[in-house]
Design a protein around this motif. Structure first.
Motif, PDB file in Angstrom:
ATOM      1  N   ARG A 190       0.867  -1.181   0.000  1.00 27.92           N
ATOM      2  CA  ARG A 190       0.000   0.000   0.000  1.00 27.92           C
ATOM      3  C   ARG A 190       0.902   1.229   0.000  1.00 27.92           C
ATOM      4  N   GLY A 191       1.160   1.749  -1.184  1.00 30.66           N
ATOM      5  CA  GLY A 191       2.048   2.890  -1.312  1.00 30.66           C
ATOM      6  C   GLY A 191       2.051   3.399  -2.730  1.00 30.66           C
ATOM      7  N   GLY A 192       3.118   4.058  -3.117  1.00 29.29           N
ATOM      8  CA  GLY A 192       3.217   4.658  -4.434  1.00 29.29           C
ATOM      9  C   GLY A 192       3.584   3.657  -5.515  1.00 29.29           C
ATOM     10  N   ALA A 193       3.662   4.171  -6.740  1.00 24.56           N
ATOM     11  CA  ALA A 193       3.944   3.334  -7.903  1.00 24.56           C
ATOM     12  C   ALA A 193       5.293   2.642  -7.785  1.00 24.56           C
ATOM     13  N   ALA A 194       6.280   3.315  -7.191  1.00 22.14           N
ATOM     14  CA  ALA A 194       7.615   2.720  -7.079  1.00 22.14           C
ATOM     15  C   ALA A 194       7.586   1.475  -6.189  1.00 22.14           C
ATOM     16  N   LEU A 195       6.830   1.533  -5.086  1.00 19.24           N
ATOM     17  CA  LEU A 195       6.723   0.372  -4.205  1.00 19.24           C
ATOM     18  C   LEU A 195       6.028  -0.781  -4.918  1.00 19.24           C
ATOM     19  N   HIS A 196       4.965  -0.480  -5.641  1.00 19.31           N
ATOM     20  CA  HIS A 196       4.246  -1.536  -6.369  1.00 19.31           C
ATOM     21  C   HIS A 196       5.150  -2.191  -7.410  1.00 19.31           C
ATOM     22  N   LYS A 197       5.921  -1.371  -8.113  1.00 21.44           N
ATOM     23  CA  LYS A 197       6.828  -1.894  -9.136  1.00 21.44           C
ATOM     24  C   LYS A 197       7.889  -2.795  -8.494  1.00 21.44           C
ATOM     25  N   LEU A 198       8.440  -2.348  -7.364  1.00 19.21           N
ATOM     26  CA  LEU A 198       9.433  -3.139  -6.650  1.00 19.21           C
ATOM     27  C   LEU A 198       8.869  -4.504  -6.269  1.00 19.21           C
ATOM     28  N   CYS A 199       7.654  -4.523  -5.746  1.00 17.30           N
ATOM     29  CA  CYS A 199       7.039  -5.775  -5.300  1.00 17.30           C
ATOM     30  C   CYS A 199       6.734  -6.702  -6.471  1.00 17.30           C
ATOM     31  N   ARG A 200       6.201  -6.145  -7.545  1.00 18.29           N
ATOM     32  CA  ARG A 200       5.876  -6.980  -8.703  1.00 18.29           C
ATOM     33  C   ARG A 200       7.122  -7.608  -9.310  1.00 18.29           C
ATOM     34  N   GLU A 201       8.220  -6.863  -9.325  1.00 19.89           N
ATOM     35  CA  GLU A 201       9.418  -7.330 -10.009  1.00 19.89           C
ATOM     36  C   GLU A 201      10.284  -8.251  -9.157  1.00 19.89           C
ATOM     37  N   HIS A 202      10.210  -8.121  -7.829  1.00 16.59           N
ATOM     38  CA  HIS A 202      11.157  -8.847  -6.985  1.00 16.59           C
ATOM     39  C   HIS A 202      10.521  -9.846  -6.026  1.00 16.59           C
ATOM     40  N   ALA A 203       9.213  -9.798  -5.833  1.00 18.04           N
ATOM     41  CA  ALA A 203       8.585 -10.709  -4.873  1.00 18.04           C
ATOM     42  C   ALA A 203       8.506 -12.126  -5.418  1.00 18.04           C
ATOM     43  N   THR A 204       8.744 -13.084  -4.546  1.00 12.78           N
ATOM     44  CA  THR A 204       8.509 -14.494  -4.875  1.00 12.78           C
ATOM     45  C   THR A 204       7.200 -14.963  -4.241  1.00 12.78           C
ATOM     46  N   ILE A 205       6.417 -14.001  -3.779  1.00 16.48           N
ATOM     47  CA  ILE A 205       5.118 -14.237  -3.147  1.00 16.48           C
ATOM     48  C   ILE A 205       4.048 -13.599  -4.030  1.00 16.48           C
ATOM     49  N   PRO A 206       2.858 -14.203  -4.148  1.00 15.85           N
ATOM     50  CA  PRO A 206       1.772 -13.523  -4.885  1.00 15.85           C
ATOM     51  C   PRO A 206       1.506 -12.135  -4.319  1.00 15.85           C
ATOM     52  N   VAL A 207       1.392 -11.135  -5.198  1.00 11.74           N
ATOM     53  CA  VAL A 207       1.248  -9.740  -4.798  1.00 11.74           C
ATOM     54  C   VAL A 207      -0.110  -9.200  -5.242  1.00 11.74           C
ATOM     55  N   ILE A 208      -0.803  -8.527  -4.342  1.00 12.35           N
ATOM     56  CA  ILE A 208      -2.031  -7.796  -4.669  1.00 12.35           C
ATOM     57  C   ILE A 208      -1.688  -6.317  -4.713  1.00 12.35           C
TER      58      ILE A 208
END
Length: 417
Positions: free
Chosen positions: A200-218
């Motif tokens: 829950r944050g800005g576009a940069a945080l969402h991009k970081l999570c989508r690109e680097h998470a090994t966990i499903p991201v909402i």
């Protein structure tokens, strides 16, 4: 550190999944009571965060998100109590049937397990997320922003004390209080223990999570929201909605950021808009066509700059764009919107139906403010986030969005032929 937190959260999730609704509601009631009892301590911690935020030059919009007052804390506690009255989805039989083989098959709703939430300067999120996770039998690992480190630590202490009083594992709710960003990266890789991640944050945080998470991201919570005023709109009623959508609480993600006005009414509508916005201290950012009309008005108006259509203002600023048709309004929303919340103000049923059909956002409104996109307003209770994607949840995420299901098959000594 995070490996141990993950182990403890996973262990706690097994115990929570077995709790009855009564046991979970008892824990929530104690949390609400202790939030009020420890109000002085929480507010003192929040004041430390506010002082640091002011010293660092943080914007007024973020300061508003960060601030706790006695009234806001009382409201947060009351929201926890309201979660007690919400229907517990865990254990619900979603559907069932008997197969030709004789196997009786049902789908039962169950907790997800362990949820990780990364968020910024919103101390209420700490309580909202914790209460919804506990109600649905999930453990949670929270990572708030550095701006809220003292407030969050105080709140987590209260929650863990309440859990112990209720006979539940304190580690069902944990918080990463170290502001070092390396812990975000570690959390993104904690797939051995964490089942779902919500940034829950800005576009940069969402991009970081989508690109680097090994966990499903909402992902969600970025609200580049639009309101389109078509040629048939009732001006007076439209202004009431626009003022609400822009000014009620401009720092939220469901605030309208861009106003689209049909060219057929622009010459009459925009001068009146200028007066209304001036009365409400809203600054306008106008495209060339609307700037020519608005520049002689009373509101502060500036030429629209590149990129301003693609981001949240989160302040008393509003983009104004003239469009020649409903279809072009929809094209604009598709190009610049975030699929959060978009509205049409119209007296034409055909236009309303067409807009609803064409706009692919999590919430689409007809003659209503975008500010309604909220778990409480939707009758879901407190929300864990607003999802702007399509899997596995969309829009305000309440209790059901924090569950999954499992198939239960019952046979009479059945074997597959």
């Amino acid at each position: 550190m995070l490996e141990q937190m993950g182990k403890e959260a996973r262990k706690a999730s097994y115990q929570l999944a077995q709790c009855s609704t009564k046991e979970k509601n008892q824990a929530l009631t104690i949390i609400a009571d202790l939030l009020e009892q420890h109000s002085p301590k929480i507010l003192a911690a929040n004041e430390l965060d506010m002082q640091a935020a002011r010293s660092s030059g943080i914007s007024e919009a973020i300061l508003d998100r960060l601030l706790l007052t006695p009234a806001r804390l009382k409201s947060i506690a009351d929201d926890v109590r309201q979660v007690c009255f919400l229907t517990d989805p865990v254990g619900e039989v979603i559907d069932g049937k008997t197969l030709n083989s004789g196997l009786k098959l049902q789908r039962h709703r169950v907790p997800l397990g362990v949820i990780g939430v990364i968020y910024e300067a919103r101390p209420n999120v700490t309580i909202d997320v914790a209460s919804l996770c506990l109600k649905t039998g999930n453990a949670v690992i929270l990572r708030g922003g550095k701006e809220t480190v003292n407030t969050n630590a105080a709140m987590i202490e209260v929650i863990q004390e309440a859990l112990q009083q209720a006979g539940l594992p304190a580690y069902a709710v944990q918080s990463i209080n170290n502001p070092d960003r390396k812990y975000i990266n570690e959390l993104l890789k904690l797939d051995k223990y964490v089942d779902m991640l919500i940034p829950r944050g800005g576009a940069a945080l969402h991009k970081l999570c989508r690109e680097h998470a090994t966990i499903p991201v909402i992902t969600g919570g970025i609200g580049v929201c639009h309101t389109f005023v078509d040629e048939s709109a009732d001006f007076d009623k439209a202004f009431d909605i626009i003022v609400n959508a822009k000014t009620q609480r401009p720092s939220t993600c469901n605030t309208t950021e861009t106003l689209l006005v049909h060219t057929k009414i622009a010459e009459q509508f925009l001068p009146k808009l200028s007066q209304v916005m001036a009365d409400n201290k809203v600054v306008l950012h106008a495209d060339p066509a609307s700037f020519d009309i608005l520049k002689s008005g009373v509101a502060n108006v500036f030429p629209l700059q590149a990129g301003e259509l693609d981001d949240e203002w989160l302040s008393l600023d509003l983009n104004v764009v003239i469009v020649d048709s409903l279809e072009l309004a929809v094209e604009h929303i598709r190009e610049h919107g975030s699929q959060h919340s978009d509205a049409i103000l119209t007296r034409c049923l055909k236009n309303a139906e067409r807009f609803v059909q064409l706009v692919d956002s999590a919430a689409v409104y007809v003659n209503a403010s975008t500010r309604f996109t909220d778990g409480g307003q939707f009758g879901l209770g407190a929300e864990v986030a607003v999802s702007t994607q399509k899997l596995h949840a969309r829009g305000p995420m309440g209790l059901e969005a924090l569950t999954t299901y499992k198939w239960i098959g019952v046979g009479d000594d059945l074997i597959r032929a």
